[in-house]
Motif scaffolding. Structure first.
Motif, PDB file in Angstrom:
ATOM      1  N   GLU A 121     -29.274 -23.972 -15.169  1.00 49.14           N
ATOM      2  CA  GLU A 121     -29.464 -23.944 -16.620  1.00 49.14           C
ATOM      3  C   GLU A 121     -29.833 -22.549 -17.046  1.00 49.14           C
ATOM      4  O   GLU A 121     -30.452 -21.792 -16.303  1.00 49.14           O
ATOM      5  N   ARG A 122     -29.451 -22.246 -18.279  1.00 52.16           N
ATOM      6  CA  ARG A 122     -29.942 -21.023 -18.905  1.00 52.16           C
ATOM      7  C   ARG A 122     -30.593 -21.485 -20.208  1.00 52.16           C
ATOM      8  O   ARG A 122     -29.997 -21.447 -21.267  1.00 52.16           O
ATOM      9  N   PRO A 123     -31.811 -21.969 -20.098  1.00 54.75           N
ATOM     10  CA  PRO A 123     -32.407 -22.744 -21.192  1.00 54.75           C
ATOM     11  C   PRO A 123     -32.711 -21.948 -22.464  1.00 54.75           C
ATOM     12  O   PRO A 123     -32.674 -22.507 -23.548  1.00 54.75           O
ATOM     13  N   ASP A 124     -32.995 -20.665 -22.328  1.00 50.24           N
ATOM     14  CA  ASP A 124     -33.499 -19.969 -23.508  1.00 50.24           C
ATOM     15  C   ASP A 124     -32.900 -18.578 -23.665  1.00 50.24           C
ATOM     16  O   ASP A 124     -33.466 -17.740 -24.327  1.00 50.24           O
ATOM     17  N   GLY A 125     -31.774 -18.318 -23.045  1.00 48.33           N
ATOM     18  CA  GLY A 125     -31.125 -17.024 -23.199  1.00 48.33           C
ATOM     19  C   GLY A 125     -31.680 -15.921 -22.336  1.00 48.33           C
ATOM     20  O   GLY A 125     -31.113 -14.838 -22.287  1.00 48.33           O
ATOM     21  N   SER A 126     -32.804 -16.187 -21.652  1.00 47.78           N
ATOM     22  CA  SER A 126     -33.303 -15.156 -20.738  1.00 47.78           C
ATOM     23  C   SER A 126     -33.485 -15.703 -19.329  1.00 47.78           C
ATOM     24  O   SER A 126     -33.148 -15.042 -18.360  1.00 47.78           O
ATOM     25  N   ASN A 127     -33.987 -16.910 -19.195  1.00 51.96           N
ATOM     26  CA  ASN A 127     -34.180 -17.486 -17.877  1.00 51.96           C
ATOM     27  C   ASN A 127     -32.898 -18.129 -17.357  1.00 51.96           C
ATOM     28  O   ASN A 127     -32.057 -18.578 -18.131  1.00 51.96           O
ATOM     29  N   PHE A 128     -32.804 -18.179 -16.043  1.00 49.10           N
ATOM     30  CA  PHE A 128     -31.667 -18.811 -15.381  1.00 49.10           C
ATOM     31  C   PHE A 128     -32.263 -19.582 -14.226  1.00 49.10           C
ATOM     32  O   PHE A 128     -32.890 -18.995 -13.344  1.00 49.10           O
TER      33      PHE A 128
END
Lengths: 114, 110
Positions: free
Chosen positions: A68-75
């Motif tokens: 997942e890339r939940p918030d545009g910064s984390n993966f």
């Protein structure tokens, strides 16, 4: 110099438990990867992610795995029900539009399933 | 699927000796990358080769891409203990999937 950050550095979990490995790729990169490396062995491709979806996955990346890339910064890489053989070093990597600068790897998360 | 063969798997040298690792592919490559992984560390990008017959140098490291773009080599002149690690050649498959060689582990005796 920009870095790929991975947390935690070491995770110990019981067999059957879910784990989430986290990565913060370099901010302007577009391609994201998860690899794993069992001690002393080759680097194994798990999955690549581009444009908010999986672009390629290996046979290792079965239904127990998800990204997942939940918030545009984390993966993140989730393993739903860990097995003993999932014990390995997991590396996140990211790359820009071109490949001339290669891919930048994080320092890895050592996952130990007991 | 696409594969890359890398030899040797291990190399043990005396400090000051030269070292070479080779990669071979059965298919023509668009490019090849080299990475170094220190013991206990993560892979670090060294270089990318793109052109047929290309030779690139980084201090004591010389990278070469074959004329047919099916093989590549990394040569280290006068090894030092800081050169210890595993050197991987990496090729790009579909969708920028990276396909890794098995790596050559270099040990250097001081």
């Amino acid at each position: 110099e920009p870095e790929v950050t991975q947390t935690p550095s070491h995770q110990v979990t019981q067999m059957g438990q879910e784990v989430i490995l986290r990565c913060v790729p370099i901010s302007n990169h577009l391609y994201f990867y998860w690899y794993r490396q069992i001690l002393g062995q080759k680097v194994e491709f798990l999955v690549s992610f581009y444009n908010n979806e999986i672009s390629e996955k290996s046979e290792i990346f079965d239904d127990q795995f998800s990204v997942e890339r939940p918030d545009g910064s984390n993966f993140t890489l989730k393993i739903r029900s860990t097995k003993l053989e999932d014990s390995a070093m997991y590396f996140c990597a990211s790359g820009g539009q071109g490949t001339v600068y290669g891919y930048t790897f994080g320092s890895g998360t050592r996952l130990t399933v007991v | 699927g696409q594969q890359v063969m890398q030899i040797p798997q291990y190399q043990h040298v005396q400090e000051g000796e030269d070292f070479t690792t080779y990669c071979n592919s059965s298919t023509t490559l668009s490019n090849i990358q080299w990475y170094k992984q220190r013991p206990g560390g993560h892979p670090v990008f060294l270089i990318q080769l793109v052109k047929s017959g290309e030779v690139k140098k980084q201090k004591r490291l010389t990278f070469q891409f074959g004329e047919a773009k099916k093989n590549s080599s990394l040569h280290i002149t006068a090894t030092q203990t800081t050169d210890v690690g595993t050197y991987f050649c990496v090729i790009s498959g579909n969708n920028r999937k990276l396909i890794w060689g098995l790596g050559t582990s270099l040990a250097v005796n001081p």
